[in-house]
Design a protein around this motif. Structure first.
Motif, mmCIF file in Angstrom:
data_model
loop_
_atom_site.group_PDB
_atom_site.id
_atom_site.type_symbol
_atom_site.label_atom_id
_atom_site.label_comp_id
_atom_site.label_asym_id
_atom_site.label_seq_id
_atom_site.Cartn_x
_atom_site.Cartn_y
_atom_site.Cartn_z
ATOM 1 N N ASN A 25 52.437 25.131 13.622
ATOM 2 C CA ASN A 25 51.890 24.142 14.550
ATOM 3 C C ASN A 25 50.356 24.086 14.459
ATOM 4 O O ASN A 25 49.656 24.256 15.440
ATOM 5 C CB ASN A 25 52.366 24.522 15.962
ATOM 6 N N ILE A 26 49.872 23.898 13.247
ATOM 7 C CA ILE A 26 48.418 23.816 13.038
ATOM 8 C C ILE A 26 48.170 22.695 12.047
ATOM 9 O O ILE A 26 48.791 22.678 10.979
ATOM 10 C CB ILE A 26 47.849 25.133 12.470
ATOM 11 N N GLY A 27 47.312 21.751 12.411
ATOM 12 C CA GLY A 27 47.007 20.649 11.509
ATOM 13 C C GLY A 27 45.532 20.303 11.583
ATOM 14 O O GLY A 27 44.753 21.041 12.202
ATOM 15 N N PRO A 28 45.137 19.196 10.977
ATOM 16 C CA PRO A 28 43.726 18.821 10.947
ATOM 17 C C PRO A 28 43.092 18.759 12.341
ATOM 18 O O PRO A 28 41.936 19.143 12.518
ATOM 19 C CB PRO A 28 43.738 17.422 10.321
ATOM 20 N N LEU A 29 43.874 18.326 13.326
ATOM 21 C CA LEU A 29 43.298 18.212 14.675
ATOM 22 C C LEU A 29 42.914 19.583 15.235
ATOM 23 O O LEU A 29 41.905 19.705 15.927
ATOM 24 C CB LEU A 29 44.303 17.513 15.609
ATOM 25 N N SER A 30 43.705 20.604 14.920
ATOM 26 C CA SER A 30 43.384 21.946 15.424
ATOM 27 C C SER A 30 42.024 22.408 14.902
ATOM 28 O O SER A 30 41.222 22.971 15.638
ATOM 29 C CB SER A 30 44.453 22.954 14.984
ATOM 30 N N TYR A 31 41.787 22.150 13.624
ATOM 31 C CA TYR A 31 40.506 22.573 13.033
ATOM 32 C C TYR A 31 39.341 21.818 13.668
ATOM 33 O O TYR A 31 38.309 22.391 13.997
ATOM 34 C CB TYR A 31 40.531 22.390 11.515
ATOM 35 N N LEU A 32 39.549 20.525 13.829
ATOM 36 C CA LEU A 32 38.509 19.711 14.462
ATOM 37 C C LEU A 32 38.233 20.226 15.882
ATOM 38 O O LEU A 32 37.077 20.399 16.287
ATOM 39 C CB LEU A 32 38.971 18.242 14.501
ATOM 40 N N ALA A 33 39.296 20.474 16.630
ATOM 41 C CA ALA A 33 39.134 20.866 18.033
ATOM 42 C C ALA A 33 38.456 22.230 18.163
ATOM 43 O O ALA A 33 37.614 22.423 19.039
ATOM 44 C CB ALA A 33 40.495 20.872 18.729
ATOM 45 N N LEU A 34 38.811 23.165 17.282
ATOM 46 C CA LEU A 34 38.196 24.490 17.373
ATOM 47 C C LEU A 34 36.718 24.443 16.996
ATOM 48 O O LEU A 34 35.904 25.176 17.556
ATOM 49 C CB LEU A 34 38.928 25.487 16.478
ATOM 50 N N GLU A 35 36.407 23.594 16.055
ATOM 51 C CA GLU A 35 35.005 23.424 15.670
ATOM 52 C C GLU A 35 34.214 22.872 16.869
ATOM 53 O O GLU A 35 33.134 23.351 17.199
ATOM 54 C CB GLU A 35 34.992 22.434 14.500
ATOM 55 N N LEU A 36 34.810 21.915 17.529
ATOM 56 C CA LEU A 36 34.163 21.308 18.689
ATOM 57 C C LEU A 36 34.079 22.296 19.861
ATOM 58 O O LEU A 36 33.077 22.351 20.576
ATOM 59 C CB LEU A 36 34.950 20.055 19.108
#
Lengths: 742, 303
Positions: free
Chosen positions: A306-317
């Protein structure tokens, strides 16, 4: 269509951030949009009076609808999201509290008395916890408001029993009200577009978005965020806190990826939208409350990460925003990608410690062991802080019981009488001179433990049978597929799983005290149990040397000490075996957790001096690990101790608080070190872990110069706050804990 | 056989790769002015007193038959000249204010203790580090401990000043995965001024370690006014690049955290007050020194 939809015009987040931060602390409503608060309250009272004999769920639905139709609203022309309305001072929540008090006063006075005595003696804090429920987020995002209404209408047509009919009618009433409320926001956004031509683009997009979510399921990332937030607000208005916002990836990832693929938004756009969205949560707590969580990581089923591009974006933010709210729950399993893990470590090292890390593999085993099906198990989310519950299928009511594991020890020492209040709240298990062996004494501890637990479980069970009168909740219930299927509200055990959490706090104090008794009294015969009781009763007055002996010379839980660890494991088993599987009042079971939250202070204030050398009124241990300041063997020793517990017997969750000095996790090597500590804990069957990476000198400086440390976050328990907002006792607790770190 | 050690510290992350346990052995041939483990200088037990933990209970006065504890005006003082390090007072002190550095331990029980964190070593690629003091002054003891650790597959490191007879190295070389060697100055006279001894044997041992291809990481404490200028450090770098077996060279900033320890064991602190080099300065040195030796690192860089 312009590809840069949300960063093309109007003020960007950085420009309006400070303004948006005040949106709940200084709300303003447009007077032309509804009636005044006085009139609103009068209207509510009128309905309550007129509908005295209407079934509670129906009356609740009408009240909900009345306020949403008539209250003043507000749309901020610089905000991307709309949700503001005059909640008449959270009138429905207050009503719920009133009903709860009435139930205690009239129908179940015995239960009320038990709970009051528990609070007074510090044996337990208990209440009918109707919160600690998560909406069925994915069901909602899939069906949307009209979809849920359709289902309720169809079910109503075919339903034969009156109770179900009432439920479906109430659902239709509240969902119609929600749709009309969103329409009111939509119209206000259109007015704002005219009034503020410079914000026309934003207000136009907002009103389109609101239109979409009241007429169908959300179709875009923007719509999905907007719908979730409105539900967050309306559910809380209905009378209970939302305790988990669900999986950021699973809820929103598909919308984000579709929008990107179809050219509706850019990555920058999404960053901007999430910033506005998350600001809503931050503006609510302003860095001094217990916050709302989203979870990241985990699995969707046995093979889908359950990890996709949005997870990376959100954690960076999440890193860049550096806000204490929302907070994160992160499920880490054996298949979690390294890149994701390093992003988490980066946040922790950078002081973004507002997250709990959960061992996914162990938690899946724990929830299955307590009866959750294999398929459902993957859908657990972390309610509140660390407590797993199945999204949209379970009311876990995790915080009904907050139990003090040290109190039965006091009751065993003082023959059933609480030494601080003098109340005879326990069983007469014998005077101190009547115990020939430590085993005799431990038996007395278990008798007292069992008695206190049975009392509180009975009281909670009694309250639970009145939930449907106290706070029926058709609005959140309709996001639970099983409720909609069965035609039963969550207060009528509509969900698939209806369990009750029981938190055991102060494990370290109970275990350390028992080991002191075993060694100093029964083995060393340094004093008799009577003499020890006298010292405790006097709070060690004139006996400082003996207090230090007990505190520093006796083994302590959390130091990889064989004897102390065995005692803690024994206490934990004594507790969990008297909780897990016991029937609650809603067709489910009690489930055990072990942590303390900030109740370590309040429970501690009501606990006398203990044989572990702790003085009267001092706080108890936080979390599942060592007593504050007693983890002298360091982090690895503490982890070695704690993994001796069987976490599958603690299925309502627990947390190990780890304190590290910044130098221990400095640089690239430090990132590795942090992840290796987590891996070892999880690899050995640990459950939840959270970090404070602090330097005592900085904290002392922050006490003297709070203005220079305004953004220094500390992890209190399941949430972060700004250090400077804590009271001196809590601040000193952090300093005491970090002092010995090198 | 037995060894004399002052401490075993778990979760040590700055003494070699991964998460480690460090054993501190007592005794050292050098007397570096900045030494931050002064309790380890002699091969003998050392009493330590931390006044802020003392509650003034007076139990130590009764326990001591040498008159080393003095209570004057409610304040407890230790007359270290009278102390024979018997430890009688320490067993009566429940506050932690009095502590006796120096535990005699059997090699087998030392090894047991060092294995407690093996799970962490396995997850992190860590292991056990022997430090001190100078661990090679007790080479036969640590060899016995290491033999046991190697049978368990544990990574071992020896943190040494290298100013010991080559025979000591010979004993542990078969069981050592990594040497952490200090090189503090290339000029022997300057070395003698600040550490009490010249550096001839150190440099000779370093060459011998290179000859046999031992894996060596070098550490240089950067001491203001002694070796913190580029030319002195470059000389060290030049020497290291000639060796061929140095996997990393870490430059570590001087800090004055050892000062309180001197007071607690009744030793004068001879190091003048100096300002610790800041991280910017260290970064700059690292960058410059790369021209002389390419594997220069700071404390927490990954090698």
């Amino acid at each position: 269509m312009d590809k840069r939809s949300f960063t093309a015009s109007g003020p960007v987040f950085a420009e309006v951030k400070d303004h948006l931060f005040t949106q709940y602390s200084e709300p303003h409503y447009d007077d032309s949009t509804g009636i005044s608060r006085e009139e609103l309250i009068k209207g509510v009272d009128r309905i309550l009076e007129e509908k005295k004999d209407t079934p509670p769920i129906k009356r609740k639905a009408e009240l909900f609808s009345y306020v949403l139709m008539n209250s003043r609203i507000d749309v901020d022309p610089t905000d991307w999201f709309a949700d503001h309305f005059d909640r008449a001072g959270d009138i429905l929540y207050k009503l719920h509290e009133r009903r709860r008090a009435e139930a205690g006063d009239t129908v179940i006075p015995g239960a009320k008395a038990i709970i009051e005595l528990g609070r007074e003696t510090g044996s337990f804090f208990a209440e009918l916890d109707l919160g600690h429920v998560s909406p069925g987020w994915r069901f909602l995002l899939e069906k949307g408001i009209p979809g849920i209404m359709d289902m309720a209408q169809k079910k109503l047509k075919d339903c034969a029993d009156e109770r179900s009919a009432l439920f479906y009618q109430s659902v239709i009433t509240v969902y119609e009200a929600a749709a009309l409320f969103i329409k009111r926001l939509e119209e206000q956004a259109k007015r704002m577009a005219e009034k503020y031509p410079e914000h026309q683009d934003r207000m136009k997009k907002l009103s389109d978005c609101l239109y979409s979510i009241r007429t169908g399921p959300p179709g875009t990332f923007y719509e999905a965020l907007q719908l979730s937030y409105i539900f967050h607000q309306l559910i809380e208005f209905e009378g209970e806190l939302v305790r988990s916002m669900g999986s950021f990836e699973w809820n929103f990832g598909r919308f984000y990826e579709k929008d990107l693929a179809e050219g509706r938004i850019t990555r920058e756009d999404a960053r901007e939208l999430i910033s506005f969205f998350w600001m809503k949560f931050f503006a609510n707590t302003r860095g001094s409350g217990n916050g709302k969580n989203f979870y990241f990581g985990g699995m969707k089923d046995s093979s889908t990460i359950n990890i996709g591009p949005l997870s990376y974006l959100a954690l960076e933010l999440f890193y860049d925003l550096n806000q204490p709210d929302p907070k994160l729950s992160v499920k880490l399993g054996k298949d979690t990608p390294e890149e994701f893990r390093r992003l988490i470590a980066r946040c922790l090292k950078g002081g973004r410690t507002n997250m709990v890390l959960i061992n996914d593999d162990e938690t899946l085993s724990a929830v299955r062991k307590r009866g959750v099906s294999f398929e459902d198990s993957f859908e657990y989310l972390l309610i509140g802080c660390y407590e797993p519950a199945i999204e949209g299928k379970e009311t876990a009511c995790n915080m009904c019981v907050k139990f003090n594991l040290a109190k039965p020890l006091e009751l065993a020492l003082f023959n059933g009488t609480d030494p601080l209040t003098g109340k005879a709240t326990g069983i007469r298990t014998g005077t101190p001179d009547s115990f020939d062996t430590f085993e005799d004494f431990y038996h007395a501890y278990e008798v007292q433990l069992d008695h206190q637990l049975s009392l509180v479980q009975k009281a909670i069970t009694d309250y639970e049978s009145f939930w449907d009168v106290i706070n029926p909740e058709p609005f959140i219930s309709a996001t639970f597929a099983p409720c909609l299927e069965k035609g039963r509200d969550i207060s009528e055990y509509g969900p698939k799983y209806n369990n009750t959490g029981s938190m055991g706090g102060g494990l370290a104090n109970a275990a350390d005290s028992l080991i002191s008794i075993k060694k100093a009294v029964f083995e060393e015969k340094r004093y008799t149990l009577e003499e020890l009781c006298r010292m405790l009763k006097d709070d060690f007055a004139g006996q400082e040397r003996e207090r230090l002996y007990l505190k520093n010379m006796m083994p302590k839980w959390g130091n990889d000490d064989f004897e102390a660890d065995a005692m803690a494991v024994r206490v934990a088993e004594s507790y969990t075996s008297r909780v897990n599987g016991r029937k609650n009042g809603r067709g489910g079971i009690f489930t055990a957790s072990m942590f303390t939250l900030d109740h370590c202070f309040e429970l501690g204030h009501r606990t006398g001096a203990l044989p572990d050398g702790r003085e009267k009124g001092h706080y108890l241990a936080k979390g599942i690990g060592a007593m504050t300041g007693m983890d002298k063997g360091g982090v690895t020793a503490q982890i070695e101790s704690v993994v001796k517990l069987d976490f599958t017997d603690i299925p309502n969750g627990s947390v190990l608080d780890i304190y590290l000095h910044p130098s221990a996790v400095d640089g690239e090597k430090g990132t590795d070190t942090l992840l290796q500590l987590i891996d070892t804990y999880f690899g050995s069957g640990g459950y939840g872990i959270q970090f404070n990476i602090l330097n005592a000198d900085d904290l002392r400086e922050a006490q003297i110069h709070p203005e220079e440390y305004r953004t220094l976050q500390v992890r209190v328990c399941g949430w972060n706050v700004y250090f400077v907002t804590l009271n001196p006792e809590q601040q000193n607790h952090f300093i005491e804990t970090t002092m010995q770190l090198v | 056989m037995t060894g004399l050690l002052s401490d075993i510290k778990r979760m040590s992350v700055h003494d070699g790769p991964g998460i480690r346990t460090t054993m501190f052995l007592m005794g050292c041939p050098l007397r570096c002015l900045w030494c931050h483990n002064p309790e380890n200088l002699e091969i003998k037990k050392v009493l330590s007193f931390t006044p802020k933990l003392c509650v003034g209970c007076g139990a130590c006065l009764k326990a001591c038959s040498h008159g080393a504890h003095i209570m004057a005006a409610g304040t407890h003082r230790v007359d270290f000249s009278r102390c024979v390090s018997c430890g009688d007072c320490v067993s009566e002190c429940y506050t932690g204010a009095l502590r006796l550095f120096g535990t005699v331990m059997e090699a087998s029980s030392a090894a047991e203790k060092l294995l407690e964190d093996r799970k962490f070593y396995e997850t992190s690629g860590g292991g056990v580090t022997f430090s001190g003091g100078e661990p090679l002054l007790q080479a036969s003891f640590i060899k016995e401990v290491m033999e046991r650790l190697k049978r368990e597959g544990i990574h071992t490191a020896v943190d040494t000043c290298a100013d010991v007879p080559w025979e000591a190295f010979m004993q542990v070389i078969p069981f050592t995965d990594l040497f952490l060697c200090d090189v503090k100055h290339i000029d022997s006279e300057r070395h003698r001024e600040m550490t009490g001894r010249g550096n001839e044997r150190i440099l000779k041992n370093m060459r011998r370690l290179a000859d046999i291809g031992a894996v060596v990481e070098v550490r240089t404490p950067v001491i203001p006014g002694f070796n913190d200028d580029l030319s002195v450090l470059s000389e060290i770098g030049g020497f290291l690049s000639g060796l061929g077996n140095i996997t990393a060279w870490r430059i570590l900033p001087y800090h004055s955290m050892g000062k309180a320890k001197y007071e607690s064991i009744g030793m004068p602190y001879m190091m003048p007050e100096l300002e610790a080099p800041d991280s910017k300065h260290m970064e700059a040195l690292k960058k410059e020194l790369r021209n002389v030796f390419d594997r220069v690192m700071l404390s927490s860089d990954l090698s």
